[in-house]
Design a protein around this motif. Structure first.
Motif, PDB file in Angstrom:
ATOM      1  N   ALA A 129       0.828  -1.210   0.000  1.00 18.21           N
ATOM      2  CA  ALA A 129       0.000   0.000   0.000  1.00 18.21           C
ATOM      3  C   ALA A 129       0.861   1.258   0.000  1.00 18.21           C
ATOM      4  CB  ALA A 129      -0.926  -0.006   1.219  1.00 18.21           C
ATOM      5  N   LEU A 130       1.956   1.229   0.758  1.00 17.01           N
ATOM      6  CA  LEU A 130       2.816   2.405   0.869  1.00 17.01           C
ATOM      7  C   LEU A 130       3.530   2.715  -0.439  1.00 17.01           C
ATOM      8  CD1 LEU A 130       3.959   4.563   2.793  1.00 17.01           C
ATOM      9  CD2 LEU A 130       5.768   2.950   3.412  1.00 17.01           C
ATOM     10  N   ALA A 131       3.796   1.695  -1.242  1.00 17.70           N
ATOM     11  CA  ALA A 131       4.551   1.888  -2.479  1.00 17.70           C
ATOM     12  C   ALA A 131       3.709   2.417  -3.634  1.00 17.70           C
ATOM     13  CB  ALA A 131       5.205   0.568  -2.888  1.00 17.70           C
ATOM     14  N   LYS A 132       2.387   2.423  -3.496  1.00 15.60           N
ATOM     15  CA  LYS A 132       1.535   2.866  -4.596  1.00 15.60           C
ATOM     16  C   LYS A 132       1.596   4.383  -4.756  1.00 15.60           C
ATOM     17  CE  LYS A 132      -1.793  -0.937  -4.166  1.00 15.60           C
ATOM     18  NZ  LYS A 132      -3.203  -1.301  -3.860  1.00 15.60           N
ATOM     19  N   PRO A 133       1.617   4.882  -5.981  1.00 13.45           N
ATOM     20  CA  PRO A 133       1.598   6.340  -6.186  1.00 13.45           C
ATOM     21  C   PRO A 133       0.206   6.913  -5.981  1.00 13.45           C
ATOM     22  CG  PRO A 133       1.659   5.206  -8.298  1.00 13.45           C
ATOM     23  CD  PRO A 133       1.777   4.143  -7.245  1.00 13.45           C
ATOM     24  N   PHE A 134       0.161   8.210  -5.699  1.00  9.51           N
ATOM     25  CA  PHE A 134      -1.106   8.916  -5.580  1.00  9.51           C
ATOM     26  C   PHE A 134      -1.307   9.782  -6.807  1.00  9.51           C
ATOM     27  CE2 PHE A 134      -3.055  13.048  -4.650  1.00  9.51           C
ATOM     28  CZ  PHE A 134      -4.360  12.639  -4.375  1.00  9.51           C
ATOM     29  N   ASP A 135      -2.352   9.528  -7.547  1.00  7.03           N
ATOM     30  CA  ASP A 135      -2.804  10.398  -8.635  1.00  7.03           C
ATOM     31  C   ASP A 135      -1.702  10.657  -9.670  1.00  7.03           C
ATOM     32  OD1 ASP A 135      -4.755  11.949  -9.927  1.00  7.03           O
ATOM     33  OD2 ASP A 135      -4.004  13.797  -8.996  1.00  7.03           O
ATOM     34  N   GLU A 136      -0.760   9.727  -9.812  1.00  9.56           N
ATOM     35  CA  GLU A 136       0.346   9.890 -10.762  1.00  9.56           C
ATOM     36  C   GLU A 136       1.100  11.202 -10.549  1.00  9.56           C
ATOM     37  OE1 GLU A 136       1.186   7.331 -12.875  1.00  9.56           O
ATOM     38  OE2 GLU A 136      -0.358   6.338 -11.673  1.00  9.56           O
ATOM     39  N   ARG A 137       1.041  11.700  -9.294  1.00  7.45           N
ATOM     40  CA  ARG A 137       1.753  12.953  -8.990  1.00  7.45           C
ATOM     41  C   ARG A 137       2.645  12.834  -7.765  1.00  7.45           C
ATOM     42  NH1 ARG A 137      -2.079  17.797  -8.271  1.00  7.45           N
ATOM     43  NH2 ARG A 137      -3.510  16.288  -7.331  1.00  7.45           N
ATOM     44  N   VAL A 138       2.209  12.061  -6.777  1.00  5.80           N
ATOM     45  CA  VAL A 138       3.000  11.852  -5.572  1.00  5.80           C
ATOM     46  C   VAL A 138       3.391  10.382  -5.527  1.00  5.80           C
ATOM     47  CG1 VAL A 138       3.114  12.069  -3.063  1.00  5.80           C
ATOM     48  CG2 VAL A 138       1.721  13.675  -4.388  1.00  5.80           C
ATOM     49  N   PHE A 139       4.698  10.155  -5.418  1.00  2.00           N
ATOM     50  CA  PHE A 139       5.240   8.808  -5.472  1.00  2.00           C
ATOM     51  C   PHE A 139       6.022   8.547  -4.182  1.00  2.00           C
ATOM     52  CE2 PHE A 139       4.495  10.466  -9.622  1.00  2.00           C
ATOM     53  CZ  PHE A 139       4.037   9.397 -10.377  1.00  2.00           C
ATOM     54  N   PHE A 140       6.144   7.277  -3.835  1.00  2.00           N
ATOM     55  CA  PHE A 140       6.742   6.932  -2.543  1.00  2.00           C
ATOM     56  C   PHE A 140       7.876   5.932  -2.719  1.00  2.00           C
ATOM     57  CE2 PHE A 140       2.546   8.498  -1.777  1.00  2.00           C
ATOM     58  CZ  PHE A 140       2.660   9.265  -0.625  1.00  2.00           C
ATOM     59  N   ALA A 141       8.954   6.186  -2.018  1.00  2.00           N
ATOM     60  CA  ALA A 141      10.114   5.298  -2.033  1.00  2.00           C
ATOM     61  C   ALA A 141      10.678   5.222  -0.621  1.00  2.00           C
ATOM     62  CB  ALA A 141      11.167   5.795  -3.027  1.00  2.00           C
ATOM     63  N   GLY A 142      11.699   4.398  -0.457  1.00  2.00           N
ATOM     64  CA  GLY A 142      12.291   4.167   0.856  1.00  2.00           C
ATOM     65  C   GLY A 142      12.280   2.686   1.162  1.00  2.00           C
ATOM     66  N   GLU A 143      13.168   2.268   2.052  1.00  2.00           N
ATOM     67  CA  GLU A 143      13.284   0.839   2.343  1.00  2.00           C
ATOM     68  C   GLU A 143      11.957   0.205   2.758  1.00  2.00           C
ATOM     69  OE1 GLU A 143      12.990  -0.404   5.612  1.00  2.00           O
ATOM     70  OE2 GLU A 143      12.911   1.505   6.675  1.00  2.00           O
ATOM     71  N   ALA A 144      11.089   0.969   3.398  1.00  2.00           N
ATOM     72  CA  ALA A 144       9.825   0.420   3.891  1.00  2.00           C
ATOM     73  C   ALA A 144       8.868   0.046   2.764  1.00  2.00           C
ATOM     74  CB  ALA A 144       9.148   1.420   4.826  1.00  2.00           C
ATOM     75  N   THR A 145       9.118   0.526   1.546  1.00  2.00           N
ATOM     76  CA  THR A 145       8.225   0.234   0.428  1.00  2.00           C
ATOM     77  C   THR A 145       8.620  -1.028  -0.326  1.00  2.00           C
ATOM     78  OG1 THR A 145       9.461   1.544  -1.201  1.00  2.00           O
ATOM     79  CG2 THR A 145       7.803   2.706   0.113  1.00  2.00           C
ATOM     80  N   ASP A 146       9.721  -1.660   0.071  1.00  2.00           N
ATOM     81  CA  ASP A 146      10.179  -2.878  -0.592  1.00  2.00           C
ATOM     82  C   ASP A 146       9.696  -4.087   0.207  1.00  2.00           C
ATOM     83  OD1 ASP A 146      11.947  -5.134  -1.413  1.00  2.00           O
ATOM     84  OD2 ASP A 146      12.924  -3.583  -2.617  1.00  2.00           O
ATOM     85  N   THR A 147       9.070  -5.033  -0.440  1.00  2.61           N
ATOM     86  CA  THR A 147       8.442  -6.143   0.273  1.00  2.61           C
ATOM     87  C   THR A 147       9.424  -7.231   0.707  1.00  2.61           C
ATOM     88  OG1 THR A 147       7.930  -7.239  -1.824  1.00  2.61           O
ATOM     89  CG2 THR A 147       6.218  -5.823  -0.878  1.00  2.61           C
ATOM     90  N   THR A 148      10.641  -7.224   0.177  1.00  4.41           N
ATOM     91  CA  THR A 148      11.618  -8.243   0.567  1.00  4.41           C
ATOM     92  C   THR A 148      12.956  -7.676   1.013  1.00  4.41           C
ATOM     93  OG1 THR A 148      12.323  -8.512  -1.746  1.00  4.41           O
ATOM     94  CG2 THR A 148      10.624 -10.024  -0.924  1.00  4.41           C
ATOM     95  N   ASN A 149      13.316  -6.486   0.550  1.00  2.00           N
ATOM     96  CA  ASN A 149      14.617  -5.894   0.865  1.00  2.00           C
ATOM     97  C   ASN A 149      14.509  -4.725   1.836  1.00  2.00           C
ATOM     98  OD1 ASN A 149      16.202  -7.563  -1.013  1.00  2.00           O
ATOM     99  ND2 ASN A 149      15.053  -6.470  -2.592  1.00  2.00           N
ATOM    100  N   PHE A 150      13.389  -4.661   2.557  1.00  2.36           N
ATOM    101  CA  PHE A 150      13.238  -3.598   3.551  1.00  2.36           C
ATOM    102  C   PHE A 150      14.369  -3.700   4.581  1.00  2.36           C
ATOM    103  CE2 PHE A 150      10.491  -7.231   4.512  1.00  2.36           C
ATOM    104  CZ  PHE A 150      10.922  -7.594   5.775  1.00  2.36           C
ATOM    105  N   SER A 151      14.606  -2.622   5.254  1.00  2.00           N
ATOM    106  CA  SER A 151      15.636  -2.496   6.292  1.00  2.00           C
ATOM    107  C   SER A 151      17.047  -2.431   5.735  1.00  2.00           C
ATOM    108  CB  SER A 151      15.544  -3.629   7.338  1.00  2.00           C
ATOM    109  OG  SER A 151      16.135  -4.825   6.875  1.00  2.00           O
TER     110      SER A 151
END
Length: 414
Positions: free
Chosen positions: A367-389
């Motif tokens: 859910a955190l990795a999904k973009p909003f309205d093709e204008r706001v995008f999200f990244a960071g270790e928490a958005t990766d489902t296997t390589n977080f941390s």
């Protein structure tokens, strides 16, 4: 501040670096805004008494598939491919080979239960077998790996990371933080000591407000930590509430590092390691003389790291010194000089170490990795489902967000 860019990247850590690299390669004008007076985020190398120490991430985890390895070669950084001493206990001090065999077996069996027969609760602590007698050791490992006690760790989340990770862990002699900072592309405009105060959705442009002024961009990539995204230091538009709620389900754990300088003649050998007390969930993990440098790294997780925030580094240095004296004898106290310590939990623009999913909340990463309205995008270790941390998970998330932005802007432009 600057003329309006195509894209604003909020945060100059590994994720922001990955995003900026992808965006500038596509010919976009990129502004990176960073609260700290430096780049790197949770990758932070310091020179201390002539030694190079990483206060944040220090190991290239899953090195055989870690993109930082290739990037290091491109930029001109050496990578040390020697083995880690983590599995060793120097001279069997305080933790005999027989005890280690039993403790490692308990960990392996717990890991197997988490992966193949997890409890319905999804609470990692519920997979413990108290009869094995190593609960405190498992809690200590959870602190190092996830930054929190097993009662707050999702089995599904932990198993996803464990299945994807490999046993290869390499290092950058110049420092992981030095590498991450050097990877920020020169073509990106980087504004340090510039905290974002608010993000507003005005028309098709995104307004990003700072104390130095407001910029308007076609897209924004948010790479802040989950604690910052869920917190109130930035005013977020209500439309982003679902992302903030996802961030709340992925809190940062507690991890800190302390470094002692070794002075005089002491019984410490290069590239050795030991656990302070395997029956203490708050114990330090001690890496001695990394790269032959006269330092001891004390790594703390979970309860041990919380002591830094609760009591301050001076008290924790004293506790770590007592633990080392208990293993090596009282004479070594004169050889230990507190050198430098991290304080990630009280670094306001970060607020902790790295993310873990609360029980039942592993899907919050999607859910955190999904973009909003093709204008706001999200990244960071928490958005990766296997390589977080990890810093490589953060880098890859930034690269992924850059691709999403490029695709979205291409559609809008066409």
């Amino acid at each position: 501040m600057t003329e309006d860019p195509d894209v604003v990247v909020v945060g100059a850590g590994a994720a922001g670096t990955g995003a900026a690299r992808g965006l500038v390669e596509a010919g976009l004008k990129v502004l990176v805004l960073e609260t700290l007076p430096r780049t790197g985020g949770r990758a932070f190398t310091q020179q201390a008494a002539g030694s190079v120490v990483d206060l944040g991430c220090g190991w290239l985890h899953s090195a055989d598939r870690n993109p930082w390895v290739g990037l290091a070669g491109e930029i001109g950084f050496d990578v040390d491919r020697g083995p880690s001493a983590w599995g060793d206990q120097f001279r069997d001090l305080g933790f005999t080979q027989s005890e280690r065999d039993d403790a490692y077996l308990a960990f392996e069996q717990w890991t197997e239960r988490v992966a193949t027969n997890p409890p319905r609760s999804d609470v990692a602590a519920d997979a413990i077998d108290p009869a094995d007698g190593w609960t405190s050791y498992l809690q200590a490992l959870s602190g190092y790996i996830s930054g929190d006690e097993l009662e707050r760790i999702s089995c599904k989340d932990y198993a996803a990371y464990d299945e994807a990770s490999t046993d290869l862990n390499w290092r950058v002699p110049a420092g992981y933080g030095t590498l991450v900072s050097a990877a920020m592309p020169a073509q990106a405009i980087v504004s340090l000591s510039t905290p974002v105060e608010a993000i507003a959705l005005e028309g098709r442009r995104i307004e990003v407000k700072t104390a130095s002024g407001t910029v308007r961009a076609r897209a924004v990539i948010v790479t802040t930590s989950t604690n910052v995204l869920a917190g109130d230091s930035i005013r977020w538009p209500s439309a982003l509430d679902p992302w903030r709620q996802a961030a709340q389900r992925l809190p940062l754990g507690w991890n800190e590092k302390l470094f002692f300088e070794i002075t005089g003649s002491a019984p410490f050998e290069d590239e050795t390691h030991l656990i302070g007390d395997p029956r203490d969930a708050s114990t330090g993990s001690y890496y001695i003389r990394p790269f032959g440098q006269p330092v001891i790294e004390c790594y703390l997780g979970g309860a041990g790291a919380r002591h830094v925030a609760d009591e301050g580094s001076e008290a924790v240095f004293a506790r770590a010194s007592d633990q080392l004296v208990g293993l090596f004898g009282g004479d070594i106290r004169r050889n230990l000089r507190p050198l430098i310590a991290s304080d990630w939990a009280r670094t306001a623009s970060i607020g902790g170490a790295y993310s873990h999913a609360l029980p039942g909340q592993a899907d919050a990463r999607i859910a955190l990795a999904k973009p909003f309205d093709e204008r706001v995008f999200f990244a960071g270790e928490a958005t990766d489902t296997t390589n977080f941390s990890t810093a490589h998970g953060a880098l890859q998330s930034g690269q992924r967000a850059a691709r999403e932005v490029i695709a979205a802007l291409t559609v809008i432009h066409s």
